[in-house]
Design a protein around this motif. Structure first.
Motif, short mmCIF file in Angstrom:
data_model
loop_
_atom_site.label_atom_id
_atom_site.label_comp_id
_atom_site.label_asym_id
_atom_site.label_seq_id
_atom_site.Cartn_x
_atom_site.Cartn_y
_atom_site.Cartn_z
N MET A 132 46.28 34.48 53.93
CA MET A 132 46.75 35.21 55.10
C MET A 132 45.82 36.39 55.40
O MET A 132 45.10 36.87 54.52
CB MET A 132 48.18 35.71 54.87
N GLU A 133 45.85 36.86 56.63
CA GLU A 133 45.00 38.00 57.02
C GLU A 133 45.34 39.27 56.25
O GLU A 133 44.49 40.13 56.10
CB GLU A 133 45.08 38.22 58.53
N ASN A 134 46.57 39.37 55.72
CA ASN A 134 46.93 40.55 54.94
C ASN A 134 46.56 40.42 53.46
O ASN A 134 46.88 41.28 52.66
CB ASN A 134 48.42 40.87 55.10
N GLY A 135 45.88 39.31 53.08
CA GLY A 135 45.44 39.11 51.71
C GLY A 135 46.34 38.26 50.85
O GLY A 135 45.95 37.84 49.76
N THR A 136 47.54 37.98 51.31
CA THR A 136 48.46 37.12 50.56
C THR A 136 47.94 35.69 50.55
O THR A 136 47.42 35.21 51.56
CB THR A 136 49.86 37.14 51.21
N VAL A 137 48.09 35.01 49.43
CA VAL A 137 47.69 33.61 49.32
C VAL A 137 48.94 32.78 49.03
O VAL A 137 49.72 33.11 48.13
CB VAL A 137 46.65 33.40 48.20
N HIS A 138 49.12 31.72 49.79
CA HIS A 138 50.24 30.79 49.60
C HIS A 138 49.67 29.44 49.19
O HIS A 138 48.72 28.95 49.80
CB HIS A 138 51.05 30.63 50.88
N PHE A 139 50.27 28.84 48.15
CA PHE A 139 49.85 27.52 47.67
C PHE A 139 50.89 26.47 48.06
O PHE A 139 52.08 26.76 48.15
CB PHE A 139 49.71 27.54 46.15
N PHE A 140 50.41 25.24 48.21
CA PHE A 140 51.24 24.12 48.64
C PHE A 140 50.96 22.89 47.80
O PHE A 140 49.84 22.70 47.32
CB PHE A 140 50.97 23.82 50.13
N ASP A 141 51.96 22.01 47.69
CA ASP A 141 51.81 20.78 46.92
C ASP A 141 51.24 19.64 47.75
O ASP A 141 51.20 18.50 47.29
CB ASP A 141 53.16 20.38 46.30
N GLY A 142 50.80 19.92 48.93
CA GLY A 142 50.19 18.91 49.79
C GLY A 142 49.81 19.51 51.13
O GLY A 142 50.28 20.59 51.52
N VAL A 143 48.97 18.79 51.84
CA VAL A 143 48.46 19.26 53.12
C VAL A 143 49.55 19.35 54.19
O VAL A 143 49.57 20.30 54.97
CB VAL A 143 47.29 18.36 53.60
N LYS A 144 50.48 18.39 54.21
CA LYS A 144 51.48 18.43 55.30
C LYS A 144 52.35 19.68 55.22
O LYS A 144 52.66 20.26 56.25
CB LYS A 144 52.30 17.15 55.36
N ASP A 145 52.70 20.13 54.01
CA ASP A 145 53.47 21.37 53.91
C ASP A 145 52.60 22.58 54.26
O ASP A 145 53.06 23.52 54.91
CB ASP A 145 54.06 21.54 52.51
N MET A 146 51.33 22.54 53.86
CA MET A 146 50.41 23.62 54.22
C MET A 146 50.30 23.72 55.73
O MET A 146 50.31 24.81 56.31
CB MET A 146 49.04 23.38 53.58
N LEU A 147 50.20 22.58 56.41
CA LEU A 147 50.07 22.58 57.87
C LEU A 147 51.35 23.06 58.54
O LEU A 147 51.29 23.77 59.56
CB LEU A 147 49.70 21.19 58.37
N ALA A 148 52.51 22.69 58.00
CA ALA A 148 53.78 23.20 58.55
C ALA A 148 53.79 24.72 58.48
O ALA A 148 54.14 25.40 59.45
CB ALA A 148 54.95 22.61 57.78
#
Length: 170
Positions: free
Chosen positions: A54-70
């Motif tokens: 994120m632009e504020n520096g937070t990083v979010h991880f996902f178990d797959g691309v479709k959730d990342m895209l959502a």
């Protein structure tokens, strides 16, 4: 004094610059890290990991691309507190982090991710065509071509055929 300034400058770039999002993926994923979209623990799905910085520096991880895209399309729906910046996905063949915005994504293949059918990320167009052929894929997309509606269709369990028809009917 000159050595001190060089030290401070180097320290700044090693600590603050990565927080600004960008340049490199975060490679360490905590065992208790959960996908903000589905709640699954992501560390055990290393071949499918994706991340949004994120632009504020937070990083979010996902178990797959479709959730990342959502999450990418609607971060506020999943606890995101700023705008998405850099995106990284795991290349299917090399299992290395690649830039998610320049990757190629194959849909409708016989490869199943942790939560069913996926947008399978590949580093090059050549690799995407090879994967498409070898795994009975239906279509190759670029990041900017994947709409929120396509993500919703994929997340609802569609193999990709309906998405392929959606693209041709528009």
């Amino acid at each position: 004094m000159k050595k001190y300034l060089m030290f401070v400058f180097a320290l700044f770039f090693l600590t603050v610059a990565p927080l600004a999002g960008g340049a490199n993926p975060v490679t360490e994923v905590a065992e208790n890290e959960r996908c903000p979209v589905c709640g699954m623990f992501v560390a055990k799905y290393k071949p499918w990991l994706a991340q949004v910085q994120m632009e504020n520096g937070t990083v979010h991880f996902f178990d797959g691309v479709k959730d990342m895209l959502a999450f990418f399309h609607e971060p506020g729906n999943y606890g995101g507190t700023s705008s998405p910046g850099d995106v990284y996905v795991t290349d299917y063949y090399s299992q290395q982090w690649i830039d998610g915005k320049t990757a190629y994504y194959v849909t409708g293949s016989d490869v199943i991710g942790p939560m069913g059918h996926e947008f399978v990320p590949l580093a090059s167009e050549e690799a995407a065509h090879s994967f498409l052929k070898d795994h009975k894929g239906e279509k190759i997309y670029r990041f900017e071509q994947i709409s929120p509606e396509m993500v919703t269709e994929m997340r609802s369990g569609m193999k990709g055929k309906k998405m392929h028809k959606m693209q041709h009917s528009n």
